[in-house]
Design a protein around this motif. Sequence first.
Motif, PDB file in Angstrom:
ATOM      1  N   THR A 146      -4.923  10.413 -10.274  1.00 18.20           N
ATOM      2  CA  THR A 146      -3.899  10.903  -9.337  1.00 18.20           C
ATOM      3  C   THR A 146      -3.464   9.859  -8.321  1.00 18.20           C
ATOM      4  O   THR A 146      -2.609  10.131  -7.484  1.00 18.20           O
ATOM      5  N   ILE A 147      -4.051   8.679  -8.386  1.00 14.72           N
ATOM      6  CA  ILE A 147      -3.721   7.647  -7.406  1.00 14.72           C
ATOM      7  C   ILE A 147      -2.311   7.118  -7.671  1.00 14.72           C
ATOM      8  O   ILE A 147      -1.828   7.138  -8.810  1.00 14.72           O
ATOM      9  N   HIS A 148      -1.627   6.674  -6.623  1.00 14.46           N
ATOM     10  CA  HIS A 148      -0.318   6.049  -6.789  1.00 14.46           C
ATOM     11  C   HIS A 148      -0.502   4.537  -6.967  1.00 14.46           C
ATOM     12  O   HIS A 148      -1.417   3.944  -6.406  1.00 14.46           O
ATOM     13  N   ILE A 149       0.382   3.947  -7.740  1.00 18.25           N
ATOM     14  CA  ILE A 149       0.399   2.498  -7.910  1.00 18.25           C
ATOM     15  C   ILE A 149       1.707   1.972  -7.344  1.00 18.25           C
ATOM     16  O   ILE A 149       2.787   2.444  -7.706  1.00 18.25           O
ATOM     17  N   THR A 150       1.622   1.005  -6.449  1.00 20.93           N
ATOM     18  CA  THR A 150       2.809   0.481  -5.789  1.00 20.93           C
ATOM     19  C   THR A 150       2.853  -1.033  -5.897  1.00 20.93           C
ATOM     20  O   THR A 150       1.910  -1.668  -6.377  1.00 20.93           O
ATOM     21  N   SER A 151       3.935  -1.609  -5.437  1.00 22.92           N
ATOM     22  CA  SER A 151       4.018  -3.075  -5.339  1.00 22.92           C
ATOM     23  C   SER A 151       5.208  -3.466  -4.480  1.00 22.92           C
ATOM     24  O   SER A 151       6.149  -2.693  -4.312  1.00 22.92           O
ATOM     25  N   GLY A 152       5.116  -4.672  -3.923  1.00 25.89           N
ATOM     26  CA  GLY A 152       6.284  -5.311  -3.350  1.00 25.89           C
ATOM     27  C   GLY A 152       6.914  -6.070  -4.499  1.00 25.89           C
ATOM     28  O   GLY A 152       6.570  -7.215  -4.768  1.00 25.89           O
ATOM     29  N   LEU A 153       7.799  -5.401  -5.220  1.00 25.73           N
ATOM     30  CA  LEU A 153       8.177  -5.857  -6.556  1.00 25.73           C
ATOM     31  C   LEU A 153       8.859  -7.223  -6.579  1.00 25.73           C
ATOM     32  O   LEU A 153       8.840  -7.924  -7.587  1.00 25.73           O
ATOM     33  N   SER A 154       9.473  -7.647  -5.486  1.00 23.44           N
ATOM     34  CA  SER A 154      10.168  -8.934  -5.492  1.00 23.44           C
ATOM     35  C   SER A 154       9.207 -10.121  -5.578  1.00 23.44           C
ATOM     36  O   SER A 154       9.646 -11.254  -5.828  1.00 23.44           O
ATOM     37  N   ASN A 155       7.908  -9.867  -5.387  1.00 22.56           N
ATOM     38  CA  ASN A 155       6.933 -10.957  -5.516  1.00 22.56           C
ATOM     39  C   ASN A 155       6.980 -11.585  -6.908  1.00 22.56           C
ATOM     40  O   ASN A 155       6.726 -12.785  -7.065  1.00 22.56           O
ATOM     41  N   ILE A 156       7.287 -10.782  -7.914  1.00 21.72           N
ATOM     42  CA  ILE A 156       7.261 -11.255  -9.299  1.00 21.72           C
ATOM     43  C   ILE A 156       8.230 -12.410  -9.516  1.00 21.72           C
ATOM     44  O   ILE A 156       7.981 -13.306 -10.322  1.00 21.72           O
TER      45      ILE A 156
END
Length: 264
Positions: free
Chosen positions: A189-199
């Motif tokens: 049930t955990i959420h997965i996030t990111s600061g996507l512009s890092n890629i």
Amino acid sequence: MIIIGEKINGTIPVIKEAIENRDAKLIAERAIKQEQAGADFIDVCAGTAPEFEIEALKWLMEVVQDATETPLCIDSPNPRVIEAVFKYANKPGLINSISEEGEKCEVLLPLLEGNTWEVIGLTCDNKGIPCDLQKKVDIAKIIVDKAAKFGITPDRIHIDPCVMALSTDNDSLLNFTREIQAIRALFPTIHITSGLSNISFGLPARSLMNKTFMALAIQAGMDSAVMDPTNHDMMGTIFAAYALLGKDKYCRAYSKAFRQGRIG
């Protein structure tokens, strides 16, 4: 997709200037545009000199809360700053962020006890961001275990596996996918996030790379992102990805977003 609007951050030159000049109109306009574009949280980060950060962040919170109803994402690398301004939030939102670095968990997790606040957890520690998959999973487990002591369930945690720049790690997306799968296997049930512009750091045509990463990350299980909700191309990628993956019955959300002018 849980969207954390990123456009009110003191590291952005125009926002830095607005904070220094206390330009409430500009900040309010940015907040309203993000709310109208569908942000679930509006990130507020003062990003100013340490001696002024608490005062500046408190001001940002007041301006954004006067302008919108969207919950805040209170953002600072210094947990003591978040602790100092936490009481000025009008409603539960999101804290950005905790990790195994320094005293972040110890200072911030107690603030979330007995309420519905959520928190971003970074898979890094005092040694930095690990390259090893198991080390990142171990840090996620530590964060979840520490949070549980304050009654914080995994569904209130947004784990950021700290995606690396593709320009420095050719397997960045592949590793990110493996990290999502490993963390979700332990905490469904955990959420997965990111600061996507890092890629895309260090690469040309960054928007192209960011949009493609978003689609593939959604397929891998990412359901939260720190991003610009006013970017129609990126929002279109999100709605299209959900539809293509069978997560949007009869493409209703996609079609509604188009009618509202949020994509296309």
